[in-house]
Design a protein around this motif. Structure first.
Motif, PDB file in Angstrom:
ATOM      1  N   VAL A 163       0.846  -1.194   0.000  1.00  0.00           N
ATOM      2  CA  VAL A 163       0.000   0.000   0.000  1.00  0.00           C
ATOM      3  C   VAL A 163       0.883   1.246   0.000  1.00  0.00           C
ATOM      4  N   GLN A 164       0.315   2.327  -0.503  1.00  0.00           N
ATOM      5  CA  GLN A 164       1.025   3.597  -0.593  1.00  0.00           C
ATOM      6  C   GLN A 164       0.535   4.557   0.492  1.00  0.00           C
ATOM      7  N   GLN A 165       1.402   5.473   0.876  1.00  0.00           N
ATOM      8  CA  GLN A 165       1.029   6.479   1.868  1.00  0.00           C
ATOM      9  C   GLN A 165      -0.196   7.265   1.394  1.00  0.00           C
ATOM     10  N   GLY A 166      -1.195   7.400   2.284  1.00  0.00           N
ATOM     11  CA  GLY A 166      -2.413   8.120   1.944  1.00  0.00           C
ATOM     12  C   GLY A 166      -3.469   7.288   1.251  1.00  0.00           C
ATOM     13  N   GLN A 167      -3.180   6.049   0.918  1.00  0.00           N
ATOM     14  CA  GLN A 167      -4.150   5.199   0.227  1.00  0.00           C
ATOM     15  C   GLN A 167      -5.306   4.840   1.151  1.00  0.00           C
ATOM     16  N   LEU A 168      -6.550   4.950   0.636  1.00  0.00           N
ATOM     17  CA  LEU A 168      -7.736   4.604   1.416  1.00  0.00           C
ATOM     18  C   LEU A 168      -7.796   3.088   1.590  1.00  0.00           C
ATOM     19  N   LEU A 169      -7.832   2.645   2.853  1.00  0.00           N
ATOM     20  CA  LEU A 169      -7.823   1.218   3.140  1.00  0.00           C
ATOM     21  C   LEU A 169      -9.158   0.705   3.669  1.00  0.00           C
ATOM     22  N   ALA A 170      -9.853   1.515   4.456  1.00  0.00           N
ATOM     23  CA  ALA A 170     -11.108   1.051   5.045  1.00  0.00           C
ATOM     24  C   ALA A 170     -12.008   2.240   5.344  1.00  0.00           C
ATOM     25  N   VAL A 171     -13.313   1.965   5.394  1.00  0.00           N
ATOM     26  CA  VAL A 171     -14.308   2.993   5.718  1.00  0.00           C
ATOM     27  C   VAL A 171     -15.200   2.463   6.833  1.00  0.00           C
ATOM     28  N   ILE A 172     -15.388   3.281   7.861  1.00  0.00           N
ATOM     29  CA  ILE A 172     -16.252   2.941   8.987  1.00  0.00           C
ATOM     30  C   ILE A 172     -17.545   3.741   8.857  1.00  0.00           C
ATOM     31  N   ASP A 173     -18.676   3.056   8.978  1.00  0.00           N
ATOM     32  CA  ASP A 173     -19.977   3.711   8.863  1.00  0.00           C
ATOM     33  C   ASP A 173     -20.362   4.294  10.225  1.00  0.00           C
ATOM     34  N   ASN A 174     -20.169   5.607  10.372  1.00  0.00           N
ATOM     35  CA  ASN A 174     -20.572   6.309  11.583  1.00  0.00           C
ATOM     36  C   ASN A 174     -21.339   7.554  11.161  1.00  0.00           C
ATOM     37  N   ASN A 175     -22.672   7.410  11.041  1.00  0.00           N
ATOM     38  CA  ASN A 175     -23.500   8.507  10.540  1.00  0.00           C
ATOM     39  C   ASN A 175     -23.481   9.721  11.455  1.00  0.00           C
ATOM     40  N   GLN A 176     -23.283   9.498  12.739  1.00  0.00           N
ATOM     41  CA  GLN A 176     -23.273  10.628  13.667  1.00  0.00           C
ATOM     42  C   GLN A 176     -22.161  11.604  13.317  1.00  0.00           C
ATOM     43  N   ASN A 177     -20.988  11.083  12.978  1.00  0.00           N
ATOM     44  CA  ASN A 177     -19.881  11.954  12.583  1.00  0.00           C
ATOM     45  C   ASN A 177     -20.230  12.743  11.328  1.00  0.00           C
ATOM     46  N   VAL A 178     -20.897  12.091  10.374  1.00  0.00           N
ATOM     47  CA  VAL A 178     -21.267  12.755   9.131  1.00  0.00           C
ATOM     48  C   VAL A 178     -22.281  13.858   9.399  1.00  0.00           C
ATOM     49  N   ILE A 179     -23.297  13.562  10.224  1.00  0.00           N
ATOM     50  CA  ILE A 179     -24.331  14.548  10.548  1.00  0.00           C
ATOM     51  C   ILE A 179     -23.725  15.733  11.307  1.00  0.00           C
ATOM     52  N   ASN A 180     -22.871  15.440  12.276  1.00  0.00           N
ATOM     53  CA  ASN A 180     -22.226  16.511  13.048  1.00  0.00           C
ATOM     54  C   ASN A 180     -21.398  17.420  12.156  1.00  0.00           C
ATOM     55  N   ALA A 181     -20.682  16.810  11.225  1.00  0.00           N
ATOM     56  CA  ALA A 181     -19.846  17.600  10.318  1.00  0.00           C
ATOM     57  C   ALA A 181     -20.706  18.475   9.418  1.00  0.00           C
ATOM     58  N   ARG A 182     -21.828  17.920   8.927  1.00  0.00           N
ATOM     59  CA  ARG A 182     -22.718  18.697   8.061  1.00  0.00           C
ATOM     60  C   ARG A 182     -23.359  19.845   8.836  1.00  0.00           C
ATOM     61  N   SER A 183     -23.804  19.556  10.057  1.00  0.00           N
ATOM     62  CA  SER A 183     -24.429  20.583  10.882  1.00  0.00           C
ATOM     63  C   SER A 183     -23.440  21.699  11.223  1.00  0.00           C
ATOM     64  N   ALA A 184     -22.228  21.303  11.611  1.00  0.00           N
ATOM     65  CA  ALA A 184     -21.209  22.307  11.960  1.00  0.00           C
ATOM     66  C   ALA A 184     -20.853  23.167  10.766  1.00  0.00           C
ATOM     67  N   SER A 185     -20.842  22.565   9.574  1.00  0.00           N
ATOM     68  CA  SER A 185     -20.520  23.328   8.373  1.00  0.00           C
ATOM     69  C   SER A 185     -21.599  24.377   8.084  1.00  0.00           C
ATOM     70  N   LYS A 186     -22.873  23.993   8.270  1.00  0.00           N
ATOM     71  CA  LYS A 186     -23.963  24.938   8.033  1.00  0.00           C
ATOM     72  C   LYS A 186     -23.955  26.065   9.072  1.00  0.00           C
TER      73      LYS A 186
END
Length: 365
Positions: free
Chosen positions: A70-93
């Motif tokens: 693998v290379q530095q910065g390569q995406l290896l895994a994704v964790i489904d945490n909707n709360q983080n996504v919602i918080n980020a969207r709310s904070a951005s607005k």
């Protein structure tokens, strides 16, 4: 007849006891001796690190398998945490709203600005009225109280304008503070959202995959172990009593558990400065002179670190050295102190205390 047989058995036992009571004896001899420190350990890749979950959630994507480079910065895994996504969207607005409030066209600022313009116009009129009453009072056309009332009105208008200007500045400051606060919150939540995506910190190879697609992970769980495949070394655990004997550059003879019949020479390259509480030992690293055929990590191993050698040294068997560095002379069974040098598994170098022609015996306890 029976008594005679018993007598023969007793005599035989006495004879055996007399033969067994003979104390082994020897003299010091000259031979080459090597001092070695034993260490256990395992194979490890250089710059090895754990790919660790930074948040809780389900693994919904895994883009690797064991053995992948693998290379530095390569995406290896994704964790489904909707709360983080919602918080980020709310904070951005919220940050966007706070940023709008700092704009001169923001409603709160426009309202105060309009009040200021009205206050400026009123102040101008009150100033003109006061100037007129001043001239009239000088000509005795108005009373003193009327002139003073005009002055009071002018003073009140000046105070009102100043208060509105200060209110405008306070509103600007409050809006800027809110904007900074919301920008910080937005940045933090954006970072937290990014923690749902796990990327390689360094270029390397996946040696261990500890989680599977769909697993629920918690913050701190190890998902994979990644290391530099270009350098595999022996990570050794050394007892603290032997640390004073080691030095960088010592020769190390390594045997892997996968093939104990073969010895791999290595060089002691690094002595870690701190005691390791997990293994209750000090950690040293030995680099192989020739890379082992097995390109794997985690293999258990045994090693002997050569800390000293002596040619044609005066030595005695290790069993003849007793506590306190003493040996027992055959003549008079007298114990004398000796100064030992290199000590190996089977032999002890004698630097002083006895001579090569003196007979010694194993100490009796």
């Amino acid at each position: 007849m029976k008594r005679a047989y018993i007598g023969i058995v007793i005599a035989g036992l006495i004879l055996l006891a007399s033969c067994g009571s003979k104390i082994p004896e020897t003299k010091p001899i000259h031979k080459d001796i090597t001092e070695m420190v034993f260490a256990s350990g395992m194979l490890q890749a250089d710059d090895q690190y754990n790919l660790t979950a930074q948040t809780d959630g389900y693994l919904v994507k895994m883009n690797f398998k064991e053995g992948d480079d693998v290379q530095q910065g390569q995406l290896l895994a994704v964790i489904d945490n909707n709360q983080n996504v919602i918080n980020a969207r709310s904070a951005s607005k919220l940050y966007a709203i706070a940023r709008e409030k700092t704009d001169p066209s923001a409603p709160a600022l426009l309202q105060i600005k309009a009040n200021i313009q009205a206050a400026v116009a009123k102040l101008q009129l009150d100033q003109q009225q006061t100037d007129r009453y001043k001239r009239l009072f000088a000509n005795n056309s108005v009373s003193k109280s009327e002139y003073e009332n005009a002055q009071l009105t002018l003073t009140n208008s000046q105070a009102s304008l100043k208060a509105l200007q200060e209110q405008y500045q306070d509103q600007q400051l409050s809006a800027r503070q809110q904007e900074v606060s919301q920008r910080y919150a937005s940045d933090v939540n954006r970072v937290v959202k990014q923690q749902n995506q796990l990327t390689a910190l360094h270029t390397g190879r996946i040696y261990i995959r500890q989680k599977q697609l769909g697993d629920y992970v918690r913050q701190g769980d190890v998902i994979a172990v990644i290391g530099n495949p270009d350098l595999i070394y022996a990570r050794l655990n050394v007892d603290e009593t032997n640390m004073s004997k080691l030095k960088i550059g010592d020769t190390v003879m390594v045997k892997l558990n996968t093939n104990k019949d073969k010895v791999y020479p290595a060089i002691l390259k690094q002595i870690l400065p701190a005691f390791d509480d997990t293994t209750r030992s000090f950690i040293v690293k030995a680099y192989f002179l020739k890379r082992p055929e097995l390109d794997i990590t985690g293999t258990q191993l045994e090693a002997n670190i050569i800390t000293g050698t002596r040619k044609n040294a005066l030595v005695i068997p290790a069993a003849y050295l007793s506590y306190g560095n003493k040996v027992t002379l055959k003549e008079g069974k007298k114990q004398v102190s000796v100064h030992p040098g290199i000590i190996s598994t089977d032999w002890v170098e004698i630097l002083s205390g006895i001579k090569a022609d003196e007979m010694i015996i194993i100490p009796q306890h």
